[in-house]
Write a protein that holds these residues in place. Structure first.
Motif, PDB file in Angstrom:
ATOM      1  N   UNK A  63      15.727   6.431   4.424  1.00  0.00           N
ATOM      2  CA  UNK A  63      16.395   7.731   4.509  1.00  0.00           C
ATOM      3  C   UNK A  63      16.847   8.037   5.934  1.00  0.00           C
ATOM      4  N   UNK A  64      16.020   7.694   6.910  1.00  0.00           N
ATOM      5  CA  UNK A  64      16.364   7.934   8.307  1.00  0.00           C
ATOM      6  C   UNK A  64      17.635   7.189   8.704  1.00  0.00           C
ATOM      7  N   UNK A  65      17.673   5.881   8.441  1.00  0.00           N
ATOM      8  CA  UNK A  65      18.840   5.098   8.857  1.00  0.00           C
ATOM      9  C   UNK A  65      20.079   5.470   8.053  1.00  0.00           C
ATOM     10  N   UNK A  66      19.896   5.868   6.825  1.00  0.00           N
ATOM     11  CA  UNK A  66      21.027   6.344   6.018  1.00  0.00           C
ATOM     12  C   UNK A  66      21.591   7.633   6.623  1.00  0.00           C
ATOM     13  N   UNK A  67      20.708   8.538   7.034  1.00  0.00           N
ATOM     14  CA  UNK A  67      21.131   9.831   7.569  1.00  0.00           C
ATOM     15  C   UNK A  67      21.805   9.725   8.930  1.00  0.00           C
ATOM     16  N   UNK A  68      21.350   8.816   9.771  1.00  0.00           N
ATOM     17  CA  UNK A  68      21.886   8.761  11.135  1.00  0.00           C
ATOM     18  C   UNK A  68      23.060   7.821  11.309  1.00  0.00           C
ATOM     19  N   UNK A  69      23.370   7.014  10.303  1.00  0.00           N
ATOM     20  CA  UNK A  69      24.335   5.952  10.570  1.00  0.00           C
ATOM     21  C   UNK A  69      25.570   5.925   9.689  1.00  0.00           C
ATOM     22  N   UNK A  70      25.657   6.751   8.673  1.00  0.00           N
ATOM     23  CA  UNK A  70      26.796   6.685   7.754  1.00  0.00           C
ATOM     24  C   UNK A  70      27.022   5.258   7.272  1.00  0.00           C
ATOM     25  N   UNK A  71      25.960   4.588   6.877  1.00  0.00           N
ATOM     26  CA  UNK A  71      25.978   3.213   6.357  1.00  0.00           C
ATOM     27  C   UNK A  71      26.394   2.165   7.384  1.00  0.00           C
ATOM     28  N   UNK A  72      26.329   2.491   8.678  1.00  0.00           N
ATOM     29  CA  UNK A  72      26.630   1.498   9.704  1.00  0.00           C
ATOM     30  C   UNK A  72      25.407   0.665  10.065  1.00  0.00           C
TER      31      UNK A  72
ATOM     32  N   UNK B 127       0.847  -1.190   0.000  1.00  0.00           N
ATOM     33  CA  UNK B 127       0.000   0.000   0.000  1.00  0.00           C
ATOM     34  C   UNK B 127       0.886   1.244   0.000  1.00  0.00           C
ATOM     35  N   UNK B 128       0.336   2.359  -0.444  1.00  0.00           N
ATOM     36  CA  UNK B 128       1.105   3.605  -0.515  1.00  0.00           C
ATOM     37  C   UNK B 128       1.652   4.009   0.848  1.00  0.00           C
ATOM     38  N   UNK B 129       0.876   3.829   1.909  1.00  0.00           N
ATOM     39  CA  UNK B 129       1.331   4.173   3.252  1.00  0.00           C
ATOM     40  C   UNK B 129       2.554   3.336   3.636  1.00  0.00           C
ATOM     41  N   UNK B 130       2.539   2.046   3.313  1.00  0.00           N
ATOM     42  CA  UNK B 130       3.688   1.179   3.607  1.00  0.00           C
ATOM     43  C   UNK B 130       4.910   1.622   2.814  1.00  0.00           C
ATOM     44  N   UNK B 131       4.709   1.954   1.543  1.00  0.00           N
ATOM     45  CA  UNK B 131       5.825   2.422   0.704  1.00  0.00           C
ATOM     46  C   UNK B 131       6.439   3.692   1.289  1.00  0.00           C
ATOM     47  N   UNK B 132       5.581   4.612   1.734  1.00  0.00           N
ATOM     48  CA  UNK B 132       6.071   5.864   2.309  1.00  0.00           C
ATOM     49  C   UNK B 132       6.869   5.615   3.583  1.00  0.00           C
ATOM     50  N   UNK B 133       6.373   4.731   4.457  1.00  0.00           N
ATOM     51  CA  UNK B 133       7.091   4.422   5.693  1.00  0.00           C
ATOM     52  C   UNK B 133       8.453   3.796   5.402  1.00  0.00           C
ATOM     53  N   UNK B 134       8.493   2.893   4.428  1.00  0.00           N
ATOM     54  CA  UNK B 134       9.747   2.237   4.065  1.00  0.00           C
ATOM     55  C   UNK B 134      10.731   3.252   3.506  1.00  0.00           C
ATOM     56  N   UNK B 135      10.255   4.130   2.642  1.00  0.00           N
ATOM     57  CA  UNK B 135      11.123   5.164   2.069  1.00  0.00           C
ATOM     58  C   UNK B 135      11.698   6.059   3.162  1.00  0.00           C
ATOM     59  N   UNK B 136      10.845   6.486   4.079  1.00  0.00           N
ATOM     60  CA  UNK B 136      11.303   7.340   5.187  1.00  0.00           C
ATOM     61  C   UNK B 136      12.294   6.604   6.085  1.00  0.00           C
ATOM     62  N   UNK B 137      12.024   5.333   6.367  1.00  0.00           N
ATOM     63  CA  UNK B 137      12.935   4.549   7.208  1.00  0.00           C
ATOM     64  C   UNK B 137      14.298   4.403   6.546  1.00  0.00           C
TER      65      UNK B 137
END
Length: 82
Positions: free
Chosen positions: A48-57, A36-46
């Motif tokens: 981006x979030x983990x990419x931003x906070x972890x430097x690929x760790x 569903x679109x809501x699931x896609x949006x949550x996955x996309x945000x997640x």
């Protein structure tokens, strides 16, 4: 909004100072067209979030079940499952 992934795993090997952080969202399908679109949006945000906070760790992925998650982890970090 609020988001809680289904899995957050941490593997630590103090002997060689190896830390692996894996966060996974479990869905009935890993095919985008099945979500569903809501699931896609949550996955996309997640992603981006983990990419931003972890430097690929932190590795974030969507999996169908525990077996698929274990397969991904084995491929990414074979030394963990030796």
């Amino acid at each position: 909004g609020k988001y809680n992934p289904d899995w957050a795993l941490v593997f630590t090997n103090e002997d060689s100072v190896k830390h692996v952080y894996f966060v996974a969202e479990t869905k009935g399908s890993t095919e985008e067209q099945d979500l569903r679109d809501l699931e896609k949006d949550k996955i996309k945000c997640a992603r981006e979030h983990f990419k931003a906070i972890s430097d690929d760790k932190v590795t974030y992925d969507v999996v169908k079940d525990f077996d698929q998650m274990r397969t991904i982890l084995t491929e990414l970090y074979p030394e963990i499952f030796d």
